[in-house]
Design a protein around this motif. Structure first.
Motif, PDB file in Angstrom:
ATOM      1  N   PHE A   7       0.829  -1.363   0.005  1.00 19.10           N
ATOM      2  CA  PHE A   7       0.115  -0.093   0.069  1.00 19.10           C
ATOM      3  C   PHE A   7       0.811   1.163   0.137  1.00 19.10           C
ATOM      4  O   PHE A   7       0.318   2.205   0.447  1.00 19.10           O
ATOM      5  N   ASN A   8       2.074   1.105  -0.679  1.00 22.14           N
ATOM      6  CA  ASN A   8       2.967   2.317  -0.948  1.00 22.14           C
ATOM      7  C   ASN A   8       3.824   2.017  -2.015  1.00 22.14           C
ATOM      8  O   ASN A   8       4.152   1.014  -2.456  1.00 22.14           O
TER       9      ASN A   8
ATOM     10  N   HIS B 227      -9.043  10.442  -0.934  1.00 20.68           N
ATOM     11  CA  HIS B 227      -7.715  10.344  -0.870  1.00 20.68           C
ATOM     12  C   HIS B 227      -7.441   8.940  -1.505  1.00 20.68           C
ATOM     13  O   HIS B 227      -6.485   8.684  -1.996  1.00 20.68           O
ATOM     14  N   LEU B 228      -8.595   7.899  -1.226  1.00 23.09           N
ATOM     15  CA  LEU B 228      -8.438   6.615  -2.024  1.00 23.09           C
ATOM     16  C   LEU B 228      -8.236   6.512  -3.332  1.00 23.09           C
ATOM     17  O   LEU B 228      -7.686   6.024  -4.149  1.00 23.09           O
TER      18      LEU B 228
ATOM     19  N   LYS C 290       1.984   6.823   0.073  1.00 21.76           N
ATOM     20  CA  LYS C 290       1.368   5.878   1.023  1.00 21.76           C
ATOM     21  C   LYS C 290      -0.030   6.002   0.949  1.00 21.76           C
ATOM     22  O   LYS C 290      -0.404   7.068   1.028  1.00 21.76           O
ATOM     23  N   LEU C 291      -0.964   4.943   0.792  1.00 17.93           N
ATOM     24  CA  LEU C 291      -2.116   5.023   1.125  1.00 17.93           C
ATOM     25  C   LEU C 291      -2.366   5.346   2.419  1.00 17.93           C
ATOM     26  O   LEU C 291      -3.223   6.224   2.651  1.00 17.93           O
ATOM     27  N   PHE C 292      -1.776   4.747   3.622  1.00 20.43           N
ATOM     28  CA  PHE C 292      -2.252   4.956   5.027  1.00 20.43           C
ATOM     29  C   PHE C 292      -1.409   5.957   5.719  1.00 20.43           C
ATOM     30  O   PHE C 292      -0.522   5.955   6.523  1.00 20.43           O
ATOM     31  N   ASP C 293      -1.850   7.344   5.372  1.00 15.60           N
ATOM     32  CA  ASP C 293      -1.409   8.546   6.064  1.00 15.60           C
ATOM     33  C   ASP C 293      -2.091   8.746   7.186  1.00 15.60           C
ATOM     34  O   ASP C 293      -3.063   7.960   7.314  1.00 15.60           O
TER      35      ASP C 293
ATOM     36  N   TYR D 138      -5.019   8.110  -4.811  1.00 15.96           N
ATOM     37  CA  TYR D 138      -4.045   7.148  -4.426  1.00 15.96           C
ATOM     38  C   TYR D 138      -4.063   6.170  -5.586  1.00 15.96           C
ATOM     39  O   TYR D 138      -3.160   5.965  -6.191  1.00 15.96           O
ATOM     40  N   LEU D 139      -5.036   5.431  -5.878  1.00 16.05           N
ATOM     41  CA  LEU D 139      -5.430   4.713  -6.860  1.00 16.05           C
ATOM     42  C   LEU D 139      -4.765   5.368  -8.295  1.00 16.05           C
ATOM     43  O   LEU D 139      -4.325   4.644  -9.228  1.00 16.05           O
TER      44      LEU D 139
ATOM     45  N   PHE E 132      -5.957   9.254   6.507  1.00 14.23           N
ATOM     46  CA  PHE E 132      -6.690   8.050   5.921  1.00 14.23           C
ATOM     47  C   PHE E 132      -6.680   7.232   7.110  1.00 14.23           C
ATOM     48  O   PHE E 132      -7.908   6.398   7.288  1.00 14.23           O
TER      49      PHE E 132
ATOM     50  N   TYR F  48       2.376  11.916  -7.920  1.00 14.98           N
ATOM     51  CA  TYR F  48       1.077  11.895  -6.910  1.00 14.98           C
ATOM     52  C   TYR F  48       0.313  12.808  -7.194  1.00 14.98           C
ATOM     53  O   TYR F  48       0.603  13.864  -7.635  1.00 14.98           O
TER      54      TYR F  48
END
Length: 133
Positions: free
Chosen positions: A3-4, A57-58, A13-16, A61-62, A19, A72
């Motif tokens: 997930f990064n 955010h999701l 990173k997805l999980f900042d 990221y995708l 999020f 980004y």
């Protein structure tokens, strides 16, 4: 599944922290509903407030990972506001006509739009600072 992803010198990173908070709040609300324990305003409105920022955010990221692959990407504010319009129309306008599980609530609409502004001016500011966008 990772997930990064690394773009040049940027490790996306997805999980900042934001999020991660969105997910933790959602999980807490789901657990509280399962055990029939109300968390008050968190149960009623915070999840609506966080819906647009979490989706934005999701989605960013995708798109960054699968489409741009080099940079980004963050949504322009118009996309987040459009998400708020769609959620408002579907969840507060159309769905209450077909299901008793949904109720039209103007405060929810305010929460969707407030969440879009939060994403634009708080979460996206963090992302721009972190990734030098």
């Amino acid at each position: 599944m990772r997930f990064n992803h690394r773009f040049g010198s940027v490790n996306v990173k997805l999980f900042d922290p934001f999020f991660t908070l969105y997910l933790l709040v959602w999980i807490a609300v789901k657990i509280s509903r399962y055990y029939d324990f109300s968390i008050g305003i968190v149960n009623g409105y915070l999840t609506d407030f966080l819906a647009v920022p979490a989706m934005s955010h999701l989605g960013s990221y995708l798109i960054s990972v699968f489409y741009f692959k080099q940079n980004y990407y963050t949504y322009p504010i118009s996309y987040s506001l459009l998400s708020a319009v769609v959620l408002s129309a579907l969840l507060e306008g159309i769905m209450p006509l077909f299901s008793t599980q949904y109720t039209a609530d103007f405060v929810d609409v305010v929460c969707y739009f407030s969440g879009a502004l939060f994403y634009e001016y708080i979460h996206k500011f963090y992302l721009k600072k972190r990734y030098a966008i």
